[in-house]
Design an enzyme around this catalytic site. Structure first.
Site, PDB file in Angstrom:
ATOM      1  N   ARG A  54       0.843  -1.201   0.028  1.00  0.00           N
ATOM      2  CA  ARG A  54      -0.083   0.055  -0.044  1.00  0.00           C
ATOM      3  C   ARG A  54       0.866   1.295   0.048  1.00  0.00           C
ATOM      4  NH1 ARG A  54       1.707   1.653   3.771  1.00  0.00           N
ATOM      5  NH2 ARG A  54       0.639   3.853   3.608  1.00  0.00           N
ATOM      6  N   GLY A  55       0.301   2.420  -0.153  1.00  0.00           N
ATOM      7  CA  GLY A  55       0.947   3.539  -0.332  1.00  0.00           C
ATOM      8  C   GLY A  55       1.030   3.811  -1.830  1.00  0.00           C
ATOM      9  N   GLN A 204      -2.824   2.809   9.885  1.00  0.00           N
ATOM     10  CA  GLN A 204      -1.389   2.902   9.255  1.00  0.00           C
ATOM     11  C   GLN A 204      -0.600   3.782   9.881  1.00  0.00           C
ATOM     12  OE1 GLN A 204      -4.363   3.426   7.687  1.00  0.00           O
ATOM     13  NE2 GLN A 204      -4.382   2.529   5.631  1.00  0.00           N
ATOM     14  N   ASP A 245      -1.877  10.834  -2.660  1.00  0.00           N
ATOM     15  CA  ASP A 245      -2.162   9.780  -3.499  1.00  0.00           C
ATOM     16  C   ASP A 245      -2.628  10.252  -4.984  1.00  0.00           C
ATOM     17  OD1 ASP A 245      -3.123   8.479  -0.873  1.00  0.00           O
ATOM     18  OD2 ASP A 245      -2.902   6.752  -2.389  1.00  0.00           O
ATOM     19  N   ASN A 255      -5.407  12.519  -0.200  1.00  0.00           N
ATOM     20  CA  ASN A 255      -4.539  11.571   0.875  1.00  0.00           C
ATOM     21  C   ASN A 255      -5.544  11.004   1.788  1.00  0.00           C
ATOM     22  OD1 ASN A 255      -1.947  10.869   1.735  1.00  0.00           O
ATOM     23  ND2 ASN A 255      -2.277  12.026   3.504  1.00  0.00           N
ATOM     24  N   LYS A 256      -4.917  10.270   2.597  1.00  0.00           N
ATOM     25  CA  LYS A 256      -5.777   9.371   3.534  1.00  0.00           C
ATOM     26  C   LYS A 256      -6.632  10.318   4.366  1.00  0.00           C
ATOM     27  CE  LYS A 256      -5.651   5.990   4.188  1.00  0.00           C
ATOM     28  NZ  LYS A 256      -6.437   4.925   3.180  1.00  0.00           N
TER      29      LYS A 256
HETATM   30  O1  MRU Z   1      -4.760   3.231   1.951  1.00  0.00           O
HETATM   31  P1  MRU Z   1      -3.481   3.660   2.015  1.00  0.00           P
HETATM   32  O2  MRU Z   1      -2.660   3.194   3.227  1.00  0.00           O
HETATM   33  O3  MRU Z   1      -2.665   2.969   0.858  1.00  0.00           O
HETATM   34  O4  MRU Z   1      -3.045   5.154   1.919  1.00  0.00           O
HETATM   35  C1  MRU Z   1      -1.729   5.619   1.650  1.00  0.00           C
HETATM   36  C2  MRU Z   1      -1.789   7.091   1.916  1.00  0.00           C
HETATM   37  O5  MRU Z   1      -2.888   7.916   2.129  1.00  0.00           O
HETATM   38  C3  MRU Z   1      -0.541   7.911   1.859  1.00  0.00           C
HETATM   39  O6  MRU Z   1      -0.458   8.986   2.521  1.00  0.00           O
HETATM   40  C4  MRU Z   1      -0.103   8.269   0.317  1.00  0.00           C
HETATM   41  O7  MRU Z   1      -0.321   6.870  -0.644  1.00  0.00           O
HETATM   42  C5  MRU Z   1       1.231   8.583   0.140  1.00  0.00           C
HETATM   43  S1  MRU Z   1       2.353   7.346   0.608  1.00  0.00           S
HETATM   44  C6  MRU Z   1       4.076   8.074   0.301  1.00  0.00           C
END
Ligand code: MRU
Length: 356
Positions: A54-55, A204, A245, A255-256
């Site tokens: 993920r990320g 996370q 993202d 973003n998250k």
């Molecule tokens: O749902 P996730 O854990 O994939 O979400 C990740 C995020 O929101 C991160 O902040 C984003 O992908 C940047 S990672 C360098």
């Protein structure tokens, strides 16, 4: 001058080992460091969908290797159709998660390559697809290091930094984006202390970011998301730094979930709000954030925790995995090409890659 991070301290969340992908299965962290070997494209899709990997940047890397796994065993004889096969596999992988544009960005490169080579033998195309995945992976490591080195200059000595979700080595090829800035400041001997937002519902922050910060020796304290306002007011936060993202052309940033609330809080408390963004996370095809697709995930992620019910059965749930922070709330973006300040529409445009 920033010290170099020792390779041994830095987690490799994705590796290409001989003929397959090896990932740290992030669903087991922090209790278990479990490595998952993936030989098949369907398993790549599942690993992305289930957040085993993920990320945004890590998803793009995994998908690029996934394309190769998807074509590897196709026959090399007969009429060459590999470019259409690649296109189909990319369409399939793109359905795993909708918000992180890095997924599409990596898959589009695979499709372009397959079409550019459509008159070549398929064995050659397969080899080139694996090389493409490896280069996306290696480039991301360099990009993350550059973001870290550039961004650490924004961090004052003795800084209290608040971050959200996980943006470290687990989420990228290496180092991370927002966390790379923090690592580099720490290694540059700036005294830093990190407030880590727990990041409900999938945690996370508490499961992954604390795990990484502990490994790299960066002082940190965990808070629940709802504590952020109080921490800003009572404890003093010098800056907020998060990842992304997808960034629209005007700077609106997905973003998250919870990032938007943090940006509002930062504005209220007069705290700079930085977004660490590789250029691969900028979607130059969309003008503003209202065009960003927001992933909605299963109700179970909110209603239960480790098989324990957190709400009465049948409770209606809304579970968006991301939100969009309006560009007005963002102080600057930290990219591999430097710090980008407003006017974002004008200044992000200068980063648009020239298509060859
Ligand atoms: O749902 P996730 O854990 O994939 O979400 C990740 C995020 O929101 C991160 O902040 C984003 O992908 C940047 S990672 C360098």
């Amino acid at each position: 001058m920033t010290a170099k991070i020792k390779k041994t301290e830095v987690v490799q969340s994705i590796q290409w080992v001989d003929d397959h992908i090896r990932i740290i299965d992030q669903t087991y962290l922090p209790s278990r460091e479990f490595f998952l070997d993936i030989f098949e494209v369907g398993r790549v899709w599942e690993a992305i969908r289930s957040l085993r990997v993920r990320g945004a940047p890590a998803i793009g890397i995994a998908a690029a290797y996934g394309v190769y796994l998807g074509v590897r065993d196709l026959p090399d004889d007969g009429i060459q159709q590999i470019h259409t096969d690649v296109e189909g596999i990319c369409e399939y992988l793109a359905t795993a998660r909708p918000t992180a544009v890095n997924l599409r960005w990596a898959l589009d490169q695979a499709v372009r390559l397959a079409y550019d080579m459509k008159d070549e033998p398929s064995s050659k195309v397969k080899k080139a697809l694996l090389e493409l995945a490896k280069s996306i992976h290696e480039d991301d490591k360099r990009i993350c290091a550059d973001i870290g080195k550039t961004g650490q200059e924004l961090i004052p000595h003795n800084a209290n930094i608040l971050t959200h979700c996980n943006t470290g080595s687990l989420a990228t090829g290496q180092y991370g984006t927002a966390l790379s800035i923090i690592y580099h400041a720490h290694l540059g001997k700036k005294k830093v202390q990190v407030w880590v937002d727990e990041t409900r519902p999938l945690l996370q922050g508490s499961r992954l970011t604390t795990w990484e910060l502990k490994k790299t020796g960066v002082p940190h304290r965990l808070i629940t998301d709802s504590m952020a306002a109080w921490v800003m007011k009572e404890k003093g936060v010098d800056l907020v730094v998060v990842g992304t993202d997808r960034v629209a052309r005007n700077g609106d940033t997905a973003n998250k979930i919870g990032t938007y609330a943090l940006a509002i809080l930062a504005k209220h408390h007069n705290i700079p709000f930085y977004v660490a963004a590789p250029i691969s996370s900028i979607d130059f095809s969309i003008a503003s954030g209202d065009k960003i697709p927001i992933e909605e995930r299963d109700a179970g992620e909110v209603c239960s925790l480790a098989d324990k019910e957190l709400a009465p059965p049948g409770t209606q749930v809304y579970n968006p995995a991301f939100d969009v922070t309006p560009h007005e709330l963002i102080t600057a973006f930290v990219t591999e090409k430097g710090v980008i300040r407003p006017d974002f529409s004008k200044n992000l445009e200068k980063l648009r890659p020239q298509q060859g």
